[in-house]
Scaffold this motif. Structure first.
Motif, short mmCIF file in Angstrom:
data_model
loop_
_atom_site.label_atom_id
_atom_site.label_comp_id
_atom_site.label_asym_id
_atom_site.label_seq_id
_atom_site.Cartn_x
_atom_site.Cartn_y
_atom_site.Cartn_z
N LEU A 206 0.68 -1.24 0.02
CA LEU A 206 0.00 -0.04 -0.01
C LEU A 206 0.89 1.13 -0.13
O LEU A 206 0.32 2.30 -0.29
CB LEU A 206 -0.86 -0.08 1.40
N ARG A 207 2.28 1.11 0.29
CA ARG A 207 2.82 2.27 0.58
C ARG A 207 3.04 3.32 -0.91
O ARG A 207 3.19 4.29 -0.50
CB ARG A 207 4.28 1.98 1.14
N GLY A 208 3.18 2.52 -1.79
CA GLY A 208 3.29 3.35 -3.09
C GLY A 208 2.35 4.16 -3.36
O GLY A 208 2.32 5.21 -3.62
N SER A 209 0.98 3.63 -3.35
CA SER A 209 -0.17 4.40 -3.76
C SER A 209 -0.64 5.35 -2.43
O SER A 209 -1.15 6.43 -2.50
CB SER A 209 -1.24 3.28 -3.61
N TYR A 210 -0.24 5.00 -1.17
CA TYR A 210 -0.48 6.04 -0.14
C TYR A 210 0.24 7.26 -0.15
O TYR A 210 -0.11 8.29 0.28
CB TYR A 210 -0.36 5.06 1.39
N THR A 211 1.60 7.21 -0.55
CA THR A 211 2.32 8.32 -0.70
C THR A 211 2.50 8.98 -2.14
O THR A 211 2.90 10.17 -2.36
CB THR A 211 3.72 8.06 -0.43
N SER A 212 1.52 8.55 -3.08
CA SER A 212 1.34 9.24 -4.38
C SER A 212 0.01 9.52 -4.93
O SER A 212 -0.74 10.40 -4.42
CB SER A 212 2.09 8.41 -5.38
N SER A 213 -0.61 8.28 -5.70
CA SER A 213 -1.86 8.88 -6.25
C SER A 213 -3.01 8.47 -5.29
O SER A 213 -4.13 9.10 -5.40
CB SER A 213 -2.14 7.89 -7.50
N GLY A 214 -2.95 7.62 -4.34
CA GLY A 214 -4.02 7.29 -3.58
C GLY A 214 -5.07 6.37 -4.16
O GLY A 214 -6.18 6.13 -3.73
N LYS A 215 -4.75 5.83 -5.46
CA LYS A 215 -5.65 4.84 -6.20
C LYS A 215 -5.31 3.45 -5.88
O LYS A 215 -4.16 2.94 -5.52
CB LYS A 215 -5.29 5.08 -7.66
N ILE A 216 -6.53 2.80 -5.61
CA ILE A 216 -6.48 1.26 -5.28
C ILE A 216 -5.90 0.41 -6.42
O ILE A 216 -4.88 -0.59 -6.19
CB ILE A 216 -7.77 0.61 -5.06
N GLY A 217 -5.75 0.81 -7.65
CA GLY A 217 -5.08 0.19 -8.55
C GLY A 217 -3.68 0.16 -8.72
O GLY A 217 -3.05 -0.61 -9.31
N ASP A 218 -3.20 1.07 -8.15
CA ASP A 218 -1.58 1.43 -7.96
C ASP A 218 -1.00 0.29 -6.83
O ASP A 218 0.11 0.57 -6.81
CB ASP A 218 -1.19 2.94 -7.68
N VAL A 219 -1.82 -0.26 -6.18
CA VAL A 219 -1.38 -1.14 -4.81
C VAL A 219 -0.28 -2.28 -5.67
O VAL A 219 0.79 -2.25 -4.92
CB VAL A 219 -2.45 -1.97 -4.07
N PHE A 220 -0.67 -2.96 -6.62
CA PHE A 220 0.21 -3.72 -7.20
C PHE A 220 1.30 -3.37 -8.37
O PHE A 220 1.77 -3.87 -9.25
CB PHE A 220 -0.72 -4.83 -7.89
N ASP A 221 1.58 -1.97 -8.54
CA ASP A 221 2.31 -1.26 -9.35
C ASP A 221 3.69 -1.50 -8.99
O ASP A 221 4.11 -1.18 -7.92
CB ASP A 221 2.09 0.22 -9.42
N LEU A 222 4.32 -2.54 -9.78
CA LEU A 222 5.78 -2.74 -9.38
C LEU A 222 6.85 -1.71 -9.52
O LEU A 222 7.68 -1.53 -8.68
CB LEU A 222 6.30 -3.87 -10.44
N THR A 223 6.52 -0.55 -10.44
CA THR A 223 7.26 0.50 -10.38
C THR A 223 7.32 1.23 -8.96
O THR A 223 8.26 1.73 -8.47
CB THR A 223 6.93 1.57 -11.51
N LEU A 224 5.92 1.36 -8.70
CA LEU A 224 5.76 2.02 -7.24
C LEU A 224 6.57 1.38 -6.15
O LEU A 224 7.31 1.86 -5.40
CB LEU A 224 4.54 2.36 -7.04
#
Length: 707
Positions: A206-224
């Motif tokens: 969750l950390r990547g989405s929490y500090t950037s977009s706040g979107k649920i779809g970015d939870v499994f973004d490997l770049t983040l």
């Protein structure tokens, strides 16, 4: 009257869900721990020509990504170029495109504070003159939505899992070694490990989405995820997972050792090794929080981080050990019931933990607040007062628990541990003897006689067992050794049956005898539990420990919210910095007429005591934001507290206005309004509407040259 565990477990679970839901739903969004203290251009200003760059200054260093600072024109198009640059320790700049037209521009920022919390916001400035803009300058942060709620829940579960795992293991190792063989205690500690592991993995995703977009779809973004692993928080979470692998080995050795018989020296060596290894692992897990959150920033971080580790370990030993004691009191089997000595040892452990909490808590409070006023003037201080109140309540309940423990240790206590053990041994001996008699009777008599006697005895025993088990529904309390007892009881009966040569008839009789033995053993166990639970001292101890555990649930939730709240010291320092960077304003006690433009307007509403003079100071009396102070006096020079006063600005030559201004009351006869926007230069008409009673009102006006 015998009490069962099920209703209490349901109550505790419901309390846990209710408190967590209320705090997550009713509390304000997680506050950032760095604050914007200044900018160039300043918020709301109107500049003559477009600046070459925009600078933002924060109260502490922040992490800035490529898109952390953005500048948008009135149509919502980006006009910044290049990546943000850290001009100094706390100031960050972004370059702008050249030749920007006049209009209102919006600056948005989304950074991460040094203690791992996201900071987001927006403001506007204008070039030439203000204009309409399609951009909404909101301070929406990614931690305000679903991702923020999930992240907050993960933080709570990680704290809870850590406390249960570390505190439960400490309770077994330091207070009650026989508890290592109790399945209910084993499941408690393992559940703490599983909860902490699952929560840590969830926080990492969750950390990547929490500090950037706040979107649920970015939870499994490997770049983040890759970016998160390169941050201090990501490294702390990965370190926590590695330490949890070592904790799994520690738990396996702790509970696996209960299956083997060792001499006293081997037991001491094993306990010492487990104590040293467990302390190292627990301290490492606590450090994964201390090195990435509040303690790692601010004043004295080198001292604050070790203090935070001690604080977390003390919390775990107290709250987690309390949970383990609660499970032991309710779920431990009768033959391995937690004894008075174990409760007394935990009482001493809890006392030491409370002392450590008080000492470290005082230091942390001073470090995070910095002043007594921060207790009441900041959200962090208010939450800290609630936490202190809960700790005091828990100490009071713990005092009651110590009294119940002392009564259990008294010679005249109704049911002592020694009496329980004697009665349990007697019940087993009686059961074993009766089983042997039934086996002999079954093999030495005729088929009908054996069947009749055994069936009748079994029926009576089943009835007795049913009556006893109805009053005590605790069925999940067997240890590994206890499960082997029926086999041990039935073994000799089967051997005797085979040696009698009765064949199939003897086999049927021995089976019925084994059933009877198991039923009578269940009756003896149920009776023993009923006698144990009938002890008013033990019952009182259970109730007080349950109350402590319920309070601990709320305390842990408040602690989680505190870790997400901006410290009072930071909040007040940010306010002071912002105030010092702003132009000085006239005080309530200063005389009127100190502004760049001063207007004196006599008025008469026509009613009784309706005459007076209103004075308006406008500073700096230029295009953009201005500070307005309004003074109202009677004809004798005394301050006049009117019920209502409104101001309007009009530029008739450009057909602008009236622009309403409603100043706030500062003191008797003194009102003020900050950030009064004047869009362009010219000869403005300042109208003041004064109401001195319900029906007496008048409007007076004067012109002022702006720009």
């Amino acid at each position: 009257m015998t009490q069962t565990i099920a209703p209490r477990v349901r109550i505790l679970v419901l309390l846990f869900l209710a408190v967590t839901g209320a705090l997550l739903a009713g509390a304000a969004p997680a506050s950032a721990h760095a604050a914007l203290t200044g900018s160039d251009p300043r918020q709301g200003t109107v500049v003559d020509k477009a600046p070459a760059q925009v600078s933002l200054t924060f109260s502490e260093p922040v992490a800035v990504s490529d898109d952390a600072l953005r500048v948008l024109d009135p149509k919502g198009e980006r006009v910044d170029k290049g990546d943000p640059d850290g001009a100094s320790g706390t100031t960050y700049t972004v370059q702008l495109l050249s030749g920007l037209p006049d209009g209102t521009y919006t600056v948005t920022y989304q950074v991460v504070s040094a203690d791992s919390h996201p900071v987001a916001g927006a403001f506007t400035f204008s070039v030439g003159a203000p204009s309409e803009t399609s951009v909404e300058a909101s301070a929406q942060s990614p931690d305000d939505g679903l991702i923020g709620s999930l992240y907050g829940t993960g933080r709570y579960l990680s704290y809870a899992g850590f406390a249960v795992m570390v505190g439960g293991a400490a309770f077994v190792l330091a207070c009650w070694r026989p508890g290592s063989g109790v399945r209910a205690v084993q499941r408690l500690v393992v559940s703490g490990w599983l909860t902490l592991t699952a929560a840590t993995l969830a926080l990492l995703l969750l950390r990547g989405s929490y500090t950037s977009s706040g979107k649920i779809g970015d939870v499994f973004d490997l770049t983040l995820l890759s970016e998160v692993l390169q941050t201090k928080t990501g490294a702390a979470l990965v370190s926590r997972l590695l330490l949890l692998a070592a904790a799994a080995l520690f738990i396996a050795v702790l509970f696996g050792s209960a299956q083997y018989q060792r001499n006293d020296e081997e037991k001491r060596d094993l306990s010492f090794g487990l104590a040293v290894g467990g302390t190292v692992v627990a301290a490492g897990l606590a450090a994964s929080w201390a090195m990435s959150e509040h303690a790692s920033q601010g004043i004295q971080p080198g001292l604050a981080m070790p203090v935070d580790v001690v604080h977390l370990l003390a919390v775990a030993a107290w709250l987690g050990g309390l949970t383990a004691l609660l499970v032991a009191l309710y779920r431990a089997p009768a033959d391995t019931a937690v004894d008075t000595a174990a409760v007394q040892r935990f009482s001493r452990l809890a006392f030491g933990s409370v002392v450590a909490l008080v000492v470290t808590g005082i230091y942390q409070s001073w470090r995070q607040l910095g002043s007594w006023s921060a207790f009441t003037d900041t959200r962090y201080g208010q939450l800290l007062l609630v936490k202190i109140g809960l700790v005091v309540a828990m100490v009071g309940i713990a005092y009651a628990s110590r009294r119940w423990t002392a009564r259990l240790a008294e010679p005249g206590a109704p049911v002592t541990l020694r009496e329980e053990q004697k009665e349990t041994a007697a019940a087993r001996s009686a059961t074993g003897g009766e089983a042997g008699q039934e086996s002999t009777r079954a093999t030495g008599t005729g088929k009908a006689g054996a069947g009749t006697e055994t069936t009748a005895a079994a029926s009576a025993s089943v009835s007795a067992a049913s009556a006893d088990t109805d009053t005590d529904t605790d069925t999940d309390t067997d240890t590994d050794t206890e499960r082997e007892k029926p086999a041990a009881v039935t073994g000799p009966a089967e051997v005797r049956s085979e040696e009698s040569g009765a064949g199939a008839k003897a086999g049927g009789g021995s089976t019925r005898a084994a059933q009877l033995a198991r039923q009578r053993a269940a009756v003896a166990t149920a009776r023993q539990k009923r006698l144990r639970d009938a002890d008013p001292n033990r019952f009182g101890l259970r109730r007080s420990v349950l109350a402590e555990a319920g309070t601990a649930v709320v305390l842990l939730a408040i602690t989680t919210v505190l870790t997400q709240t901006e410290p009072g010291r930071t909040e007040q320092e940010a306010e002071r910095t912002a105030s010092s960077s702003a132009p000085s304003l006239p005080s309530a006690s200063s005389a009127q007429g100190t502004g760049a433009v001063t207007l004196n307007m006599p008025f008469d509403t026509g009613g009784k005591n309706g005459k007076g003079v209103v004075t308006i100071d406008l500073d700096p009396a230029r295009v953009g934001g201005n500070d307005m102070h309004v003074y109202v006096e009677r004809t004798d020079g005394k301050a006049f507290d009117v019920p209502e006063l409104k101001v309007a600005l009009t530029l008739s030559t450009k057909d602008i206005g009236p622009l309403p201004v409603v100043p706030d009351r500062l003191a008797t006869g003194h009102l003020s309004a900050s950030g009064v926007q004047i869009p362009m230069a010219g000869d403005w008409t300042v109208e003041v509407t004064v109401r001195t009673s319900d029906i007496d009102q008048v409007t007076v006006s004067k012109n002022a040259q702006i720009g």
